[in-house]
Motif scaffolding. Structure first.
Motif, PDB file in Angstrom:
ATOM      1  N   TYR A  95     -16.153  45.241  61.103  1.00 35.99           N
ATOM      2  CA  TYR A  95     -14.612  45.497  60.372  1.00 35.99           C
ATOM      3  C   TYR A  95     -14.188  45.273  59.256  1.00 35.99           C
ATOM      4  O   TYR A  95     -13.168  46.063  58.278  1.00 35.99           O
ATOM      5  CB  TYR A  95     -14.256  44.229  60.882  1.00 35.99           C
ATOM      6  N   PRO A  96     -15.316  44.964  58.247  1.00 38.08           N
ATOM      7  CA  PRO A  96     -15.615  44.861  56.989  1.00 38.08           C
ATOM      8  C   PRO A  96     -14.953  46.256  56.963  1.00 38.08           C
ATOM      9  O   PRO A  96     -14.469  47.297  55.715  1.00 38.08           O
ATOM     10  CB  PRO A  96     -16.015  44.616  55.838  1.00 38.08           C
ATOM     11  N   PRO A 111      -9.509  47.411  68.853  1.00 36.84           N
ATOM     12  CA  PRO A 111      -9.712  46.197  68.348  1.00 36.84           C
ATOM     13  C   PRO A 111     -11.194  46.727  68.833  1.00 36.84           C
ATOM     14  O   PRO A 111     -11.559  47.438  69.596  1.00 36.84           O
ATOM     15  CB  PRO A 111      -9.637  44.916  69.658  1.00 36.84           C
ATOM     16  N   ILE A 112     -12.110  46.383  67.744  1.00 33.99           N
ATOM     17  CA  ILE A 112     -13.410  46.756  68.292  1.00 33.99           C
ATOM     18  C   ILE A 112     -14.019  45.382  68.788  1.00 33.99           C
ATOM     19  O   ILE A 112     -14.508  44.348  68.434  1.00 33.99           O
ATOM     20  CB  ILE A 112     -14.425  46.635  66.095  1.00 33.99           C
ATOM     21  N   ALA A 115     -24.516  49.370  57.803  1.00 37.44           N
ATOM     22  CA  ALA A 115     -22.604  48.382  57.712  1.00 37.44           C
ATOM     23  C   ALA A 115     -22.474  48.802  56.262  1.00 37.44           C
ATOM     24  O   ALA A 115     -21.275  49.068  56.104  1.00 37.44           O
ATOM     25  CB  ALA A 115     -22.217  47.312  57.844  1.00 37.44           C
ATOM     26  N   GLN A 116     -23.493  48.159  55.258  1.00 34.89           N
ATOM     27  CA  GLN A 116     -23.082  48.079  53.769  1.00 34.89           C
ATOM     28  C   GLN A 116     -22.971  50.491  52.891  1.00 34.89           C
ATOM     29  O   GLN A 116     -21.967  50.588  52.494  1.00 34.89           O
ATOM     30  CB  GLN A 116     -24.143  47.379  52.680  1.00 34.89           C
ATOM     31  N   ALA A 117     -23.807  51.316  54.380  1.00 39.10           N
ATOM     32  CA  ALA A 117     -23.448  52.379  54.213  1.00 39.10           C
ATOM     33  C   ALA A 117     -22.405  52.741  54.009  1.00 39.10           C
ATOM     34  O   ALA A 117     -21.602  53.629  53.286  1.00 39.10           O
ATOM     35  CB  ALA A 117     -24.753  53.022  54.369  1.00 39.10           C
ATOM     36  N   TRP A 118     -21.440  52.586  54.803  1.00 40.09           N
ATOM     37  CA  TRP A 118     -20.787  53.033  56.081  1.00 40.09           C
ATOM     38  C   TRP A 118     -19.237  52.458  54.828  1.00 40.09           C
ATOM     39  O   TRP A 118     -18.617  52.922  54.925  1.00 40.09           O
ATOM     40  CB  TRP A 118     -20.065  52.675  57.126  1.00 40.09           C
ATOM     41  N   LYS A 119     -19.570  51.346  54.792  1.00 37.83           N
ATOM     42  CA  LYS A 119     -18.633  50.687  53.578  1.00 37.83           C
ATOM     43  C   LYS A 119     -18.190  50.815  52.581  1.00 37.83           C
ATOM     44  O   LYS A 119     -16.967  50.978  51.672  1.00 37.83           O
ATOM     45  CB  LYS A 119     -18.435  48.886  53.318  1.00 37.83           C
ATOM     46  N   ASN A 120     -19.745  51.419  51.807  1.00 38.85           N
ATOM     47  CA  ASN A 120     -19.389  52.404  50.213  1.00 38.85           C
ATOM     48  C   ASN A 120     -19.251  53.839  50.162  1.00 38.85           C
ATOM     49  O   ASN A 120     -18.909  54.082  49.762  1.00 38.85           O
ATOM     50  CB  ASN A 120     -20.964  52.236  49.770  1.00 38.85           C
TER      51      ASN A 120
END
Length: 606
Positions: free
Chosen positions: A446-447, A507-508, A393-398
């Motif tokens: 969602y983030p 929506p997710i 999730a963090q990789a996609w967020k960044n």
């Protein structure tokens, strides 16, 4: 039914009955099989990508090219060309993966060979294998684990080191030769494997492996790794599966008796205290030495085993698999082959984190089958739970951030607003669709959605030289789900509906089961789709001349739409393709040469 269709059905039937197969080489020299291969491959983006020969692409495809290949096969003079080696970044990992890019002619022969091999071996493959098989995929593998691995104590994660590159070619041909008794077909496969590759204009021989990127490579890898599937299913699982049920826990039974006595004397306080204690222990003996279960799932070179039993035996299982793989000249990746406690840790498989839940406080009421009796139980205990890994999730967020803040994408600023929104939506929705089976998909993604939304807004603002507030005023709308989304609408003339691109409209949500859309193999597959029928018609779709035709192919219809957008009089061949939304057009040789030279000026198109 054509002879080619009948042959594929015969091959599938013999495979299902595990009978030997012969005369394959003679039967693949069939025009219908090559037409079906053309119908399957022509729409792929890679069809217009050349191998080492820049002229050997789908463009100019004709019946004469098919007949030439067949005649070479008949004469035994067909020559495989070395593949062009390129490197692509590994998805979500460091390093690059080598890919082999064959020419179009070799792709056609590979596709015909793949159809025969798939028809024969698909009925024989293990139900525990999910990689590169029709109607199967990552989600079917994960669903199988969730449905059948209840009570797992240990996860044994396995990763075969350099799976495609390290397949022993002689062993592979011996495995196929046990079932397909046709020396000419085996020779054809051997010559393909030994064709080598070109890298930096230098020829390299291949002594092992099947090139990643080859059409026939996935089925060859599955044939090879089916030996591992059979070893696990026929030897390990029977050896480490014992006992019908676990023994009852004496402590649990003692508490039940005490609760019954407390209920008789109406001692509510004691009853509740015993009930609370009862829900903290297992109803069966978790250390029952006579009860073992071993389960297995494989996707390409990655596999996962779930074991109920002591850790010492889990280590034994891992070592036995290592020893077996050495017999077929493969090895386990040390850093990726792990033994993890299913309840205290997490295993990584197919991009998901897996663990077994223990939730004594979650009580489910259900009705006993065939009665009206309602029973309460800890129904979630022992079930495998899927989750989105934090680092993923963090990789996609960044992905589109700088110093922790979303940024615009410069490479998209020359695209239309519609294309920009569609690009962002396709990328993000692909992530949501893949991780939809995770229980925490909404919490984790969602983030990510927020960062994508900010990056999209900044890209639109940068393109129009406007502030973000302008983007929200002009593009922010409420979707049918009641969620605010960025929407771009392109009106069109009646009766066509307007084109609408949305980002963030859905929506997710967690989805228990995701349906694989890949079609399962049909009993009869003709391959006579529209493109094949147009080729067989032998009539130029531009000038109307009858006779030999060849296909003019482009990579994407969007390419010519973008190139000739706004022009009053685009070339007539592009108008034909854009009107009918086709990537290919069947033309005579004169029209085809004129198109490539930029001199086409045929009659007005109807």
């Amino acid at each position: 039914m054509s002879l080619a269709q009948k042959y594929i059905e015969i091959v599938r039937n013999r495979g299902a009955r595990q009978l030997k197969l012969g005369k394959v080489y003679r039967n693949i020299r069939n025009r219908d099989l090559f037409l079906a291969a053309y119908g399957k491959l022509y729409a792929n983006t890679g069809a217009t990508t050349p191998g080492i020969d820049p002229t050997d692409t789908v463009d100019g495809m004709s019946l004469e090219r098919i007949d030439k290949i067949i005649n070479q096969l008949k004469a035994g003079t067909y020559q495989w060309k070395p593949v062009k080696r390129v490197y692509r970044p590994k998805k979500g990992k460091q390093g690059k993966r080598p890919l082999g890019m064959p020419g179009w002619q070799d792709k056609m022969v590979q596709e015909v060979s793949r159809r025969v091999l798939e028809a024969y071996y698909e009925p024989q493959f293990s139900d525990k294998s999910h990689g590169f098989r029709p109607g199967r995929g990552c989600h079917t593998a994960l669903a199988q684990i969730c449905d059948t691995w209840i009570g797992t104590k240990w996860f044994i994660e396995g990763d075969i080191k350099g799976c495609y590159d390290n397949l022993d070619q002689e062993i592979l041909l011996d495995i196929i030769g046990r079932d397909i008794q046709d020396k000419r077909f085996l020779k054809l496969l051997k010559e393909m494997l030994k064709a080598g590759y070109i890298e930096d204009w230098t020829y390299h021989e291949t002594y092992s492996g099947a090139p990643q990127g080859g059409i026939v490579s996935p089925i060859l890898a599955n044939i090879y790794l089916n030996e591992l599937d059979k070893f696990v299913e026929n030897e390990l699982i029977p050896q480490y599966t014992t006992g019908h049920t676990r023994k009852r826990n004496p402590e649990y039974r003692r508490l039940l008796r005490q609760m019954a006595k407390a209920k008789e004397v109406r001692d509510i306080e004691t009853y509740r205290r015993l009930q609370k204690r009862l829900r903290e222990i297992s109803s069966v003996n978790p250390a029952d030495s006579n009860y073992r279960r071993l389960r297995y799932c494989r996707y390409a070179g990655d596999f996962l085993l779930g074991f109920i039993g002591p850790r010492s035996e889990a280590i034994e299982i891992k070592e036995k698999i290592r020893a077996f793989l050495q017999t077929i000249k493969l090895s386990l990746s040390e850093e990726k082959t792990l033994i993890t406690s299913a309840t205290k840790g997490m295993a990584r498989f197919l991009g998901y984190d897996l663990y077994v839940t223990i939730a004594n406080s979650r009580i489910t009421t259900y009705t006993v089958s065939g009665t009206t009796t309602k029973v309460k139980r800890r129904a979630t205990n022992g079930h495998v739970i899927l989750s989105v890994p934090q680092d993923v999730a963090q990789a996609w967020k960044n992905r589109y951030t700088q110093k922790g803040k979303p940024i615009h994408r410069k490479e998209l600023t020359n695209n239309s607003d519609y294309e920009i929104v569609m690009t962002y939506n396709a990328e993000f929705q692909g992530v949501v669709n893949y991780y939809g089976m995770a229980h925490n998909v909404a919490t984790r993604l969602y983030p990510v959605k927020y960062h994508y939304l900010q990056s999209l807004g900044k890209t639109l603002a940068h393109k129009h030289k406007k502030p973000m507030t302008w983007v929200y005023r002009n593009y922010y709308e409420k979707s049918e789900y009641g969620i605010k989304a960025i929407v771009v609408t392109i009106p069109r003339k009646e009766p066509k509906k307007p084109l609408v691109a949305k980002f963030g409209a859905k929506p997710i949500r967690h989805v228990k089961r995701i349906v694989i859309k890949d079609e399962k193999p049909k009993p009869i597959h003709t391959g006579r789709n529209e493109i094949v029928q147009r080729l067989l018609a032998e009539k130029c779709e531009l000038c109307g001349a009858e006779g030999k035709t060849e296909g003019h192919h482009i990579r994407k219809i969007a390419d010519i739409r973008k190139k000739y957008k706004g022009r009053k009089h685009p070339p007539r061949w592009t108008a034909f393709m854009m009107e009918r939304n086709r990537k290919a057009i069947m033309v005579c040789n004169n029209c085809h040469q004129a198109i490539h030279s930029g001199k086409y000026d045929g009659p007005k198109l109807a």
